[in-house]
Enzyme design. Structure first.
Site, short mmCIF file in Angstrom:
data_model
loop_
_atom_site.label_atom_id
_atom_site.label_comp_id
_atom_site.label_asym_id
_atom_site.label_seq_id
_atom_site.Cartn_x
_atom_site.Cartn_y
_atom_site.Cartn_z
N TYR A 1 -5.24 41.21 -1.71
CA TYR A 1 -3.84 41.63 -1.65
C TYR A 1 -3.00 40.67 -2.48
O TYR A 1 -3.04 39.45 -2.25
CB TYR A 1 -3.30 41.65 -0.20
CG TYR A 1 -1.84 42.01 -0.18
CD1 TYR A 1 -1.41 43.33 -0.38
CD2 TYR A 1 -0.86 41.03 -0.01
CE1 TYR A 1 -0.07 43.66 -0.41
CE2 TYR A 1 0.49 41.36 -0.03
CZ TYR A 1 0.88 42.67 -0.24
OH TYR A 1 2.22 42.99 -0.28
N TYR B 1 6.99 48.49 5.44
CA TYR B 1 5.73 48.80 6.13
C TYR B 1 5.97 49.47 7.48
O TYR B 1 5.29 49.14 8.46
CB TYR B 1 4.89 47.52 6.31
CG TYR B 1 4.16 47.15 5.04
CD1 TYR B 1 2.96 47.77 4.73
CD2 TYR B 1 4.69 46.23 4.16
CE1 TYR B 1 2.29 47.46 3.55
CE2 TYR B 1 4.03 45.92 2.97
CZ TYR B 1 2.84 46.54 2.68
OH TYR B 1 2.18 46.24 1.52
N LYS C 1 6.39 32.49 -0.70
CA LYS C 1 6.35 32.32 0.76
C LYS C 1 6.80 30.93 1.23
O LYS C 1 7.99 30.71 1.38
CB LYS C 1 4.96 32.66 1.29
CG LYS C 1 4.65 34.15 1.14
CD LYS C 1 3.60 34.66 2.09
CE LYS C 1 3.63 36.15 2.18
NZ LYS C 1 2.55 36.85 1.49
N ASP D 1 -3.97 32.75 -6.68
CA ASP D 1 -2.80 33.22 -5.92
C ASP D 1 -2.70 32.39 -4.63
O ASP D 1 -3.36 32.68 -3.64
CB ASP D 1 -2.96 34.71 -5.62
CG ASP D 1 -1.82 35.27 -4.78
OD1 ASP D 1 -1.01 34.48 -4.25
OD2 ASP D 1 -1.76 36.50 -4.62
C1 LIG Z 1 2.57 38.01 0.48
C2 LIG Z 1 1.63 37.86 -0.65
C3 LIG Z 1 1.98 38.28 -1.94
C4 LIG Z 1 3.28 39.00 -2.24
O1 LIG Z 1 4.40 38.22 -2.02
P1 LIG Z 1 5.82 38.94 -1.75
O2 LIG Z 1 6.81 37.83 -1.77
O3 LIG Z 1 5.69 39.59 -0.40
O4 LIG Z 1 6.03 39.92 -2.84
C5 LIG Z 1 1.08 38.05 -2.96
N1 LIG Z 1 -0.10 37.44 -2.74
C6 LIG Z 1 -0.46 37.02 -1.51
C7 LIG Z 1 -1.76 36.32 -1.34
C8 LIG Z 1 0.38 37.23 -0.42
O5 LIG Z 1 -0.01 36.86 0.81
#
Ligand SMILES: *Cc1c(COP(=O)(O)O)cnc(C)c1O
Length: 422
Positions: A144, A17, A265, A236
């Site tokens: 996202y 980015y 994460k 997600d």
């Molecule tokens: C960061 C994120 C992703 C992608 O995860 P990466 O490990 O960066 O590929 C997917 N969904 C959400 C809600 C996120 O915040």
């Protein structure tokens, strides 16, 4: 040893980015401890964004380091097709116990985007294995879900996805639910239902869009409608999972249960890349067959890496400790007091909070966007004050590690107040 890191980096590295031509100077970090990062000149920074939302218990946590170090001497990696190991089995057992009761199986990958890819493939092939063709996906505006092609497809169209526009698959975008718009959303679902493979959503907080928030009751109502129509749901929790919202998972605020959940994460406390997609037996059973064509043909070299699983086990152990739960509550309380103070501030358009996540929308005249000038002004200012805050356009947000001290939180608030006067 470190004094030429910046130049050496510039010669060989391409950063995420980042427009490499116009990017401001990068900062070599030489070590971390708790909520702090230290650069090559000995400057200390409070990591108020948990290093892109991953760090839960602080940097270089001694307990996680010890557990991973032990595991490193026992088994560092093994192919996960045809083999298994204690850390993966234990982690799946421990995680499933904390999730809604319909979450029965764990599929491992190695980051958030791939956890989403697997979830999408599960839903599309779920229909395929039943002899149906369902290829459209339902998602939220401003969503996202990651940067690989599938994850990018279900993310809101933006400058990030623009060069790939024609290659992304078809997604029906809806607004996040409110008390008022539910009938409209239900109509859209009805219209596309026979072609919809699933609905994917970030529950309660849309992180990358600027910490946009919606209410649990409204999401529950929408989920209830999806359930009544047998529309599969992918929740997600990659960002919101593991305590960020004040509860262990966003799902703990909701009445309905999703079919599939995605994690990454905070999963390893921010120490290793690891992704998890969990699913119900309803999904799993549609692949469970003597027919080889019904197999989920997906896997990564480092699927369920034992070191990453060990880190996740250690991090979850720390997360469930009473002290950590008290830290989460403490951050919530501090944020809440500050949010109240800010609500009346003339330079603040909107303040929103969910648990340990606090976002402030600054008053500006132009359209709100990622490329807003506020970023250029505020990011270096906070760095000069020893704080890492990366505004998303005119939205300033805090997602601190749970070990952050109250004194450091208050120092950040005071510095924000000062920045608002600049
Ligand atoms: C960061 C994120 C992703 C992608 O995860 P990466 O490990 O960066 O590929 C997917 N969904 C959400 C809600 C996120 O915040």
């Amino acid at each position: 040893m470190y004094n030429d890191l910046k130049e050496r980096d510039k010669a060989v590295n391409w950063h995420p980015y980042t427009q490499m031509k116009t990017a401001s100077d990068i900062i070599p970090i030489v070590r971390g401890k708790g909520a702090y990062l230290f650069d090559d000149k000995g400057n200390r920074y409070i990591d108020a964004v948990s290093s892109w939302w991953v760090t839960l218990h602080g940097h270089a946590h001694p307990y996680i380091a010890e557990k991973v170090s032990e595991q490193l001497h026992v088994l560092e990696q093994v192919i996960f097709a045809g083999f298994t190991h204690e850390p993966a089995v234990q982690l799946s057992e421990n995680l499933l116990k904390l999730l809604p009761e319909n979450q029965n199986k764990v599929f491992y990958t190695d980051n958030g985007s791939t956890a989403v890819e697997v979830a999408l493939k599960m839903c599309i092939q779920y229909a395929h294995n039943k002899g149906l063709k369902k290829t459209k996906i339902l998602a939220f505006n401003n969503s996202y879900h990651g940067d690989t092609f599938g994850a990018m497809s279900v993310s809101s169209r933006s400058i990030w996805t623009q060069p790939f526009g024609e290659m992304l698959f078809e997604v029906i975008f809806i607004d996040v639910p409110t008390k008022e718009n539910l009938p409209e959303i239900n109509e859209i679902i009805d219209e596309h239902l026979d072609q919809l493979a699933c609905f994917i959503y970030e529950p309660l907080v849309q992180g990358a869009a600027g910490m946009l928030m919606h209410e649990p009751e409204d999401l529950s109502a929408l989920m209830k409608y999806c359930r009544s129509k047998n529309l599969l749901m992918i929740q997600d929790e990659i960002f919101v999972g593991f305590g960020r919202t004040g509860k262990l998972f966003a799902t703990d605020y909701l009445i309905e249960q999703p079919d599939i959940m995605c994690f990454s994460k905070g999963l390893t406390g921010g120490t290793f890349p690891l992704g998890i997609t969990t699913c119900s037996n309803v999904i799993f059973d549609s692949f469970y067959s003597d027919d080889a064509y019904k197999t989920l043909f997906h896997g990564h070299s480092f699927t369920a890496n034992p070191l990453a699983c060990t880190a996740a086990l250690a991090s979850m152990e720390l997360l469930l400790k009473e002290e950590t739960q008290e830290d989460i509550q403490r951050i919530y309380n501090e944020h809440k007091k500050f949010a109240k103070e800010l609500a009346l501030h003339p330079n603040i358009k909107n303040v929103r909070q969910r648990g340990t996540i606090l976002a402030l929308e600054l008053e500006i005249t132009q359209e709100t966007s990622y490329f807003n000038k506020q970023h250029e002004r505020l990011y270096p200012y906070f760095l000069s004050q020893g704080i890492i805050l990366r505004p998303l356009g005119n939205i300033l947000y805090l997602v601190p590690p749970y070990c952050i001290s109250t004194a450091d939180l208050r120092y950040i608030y005071q510095t924000i107040l000062k920045a608002l006067e600049l």
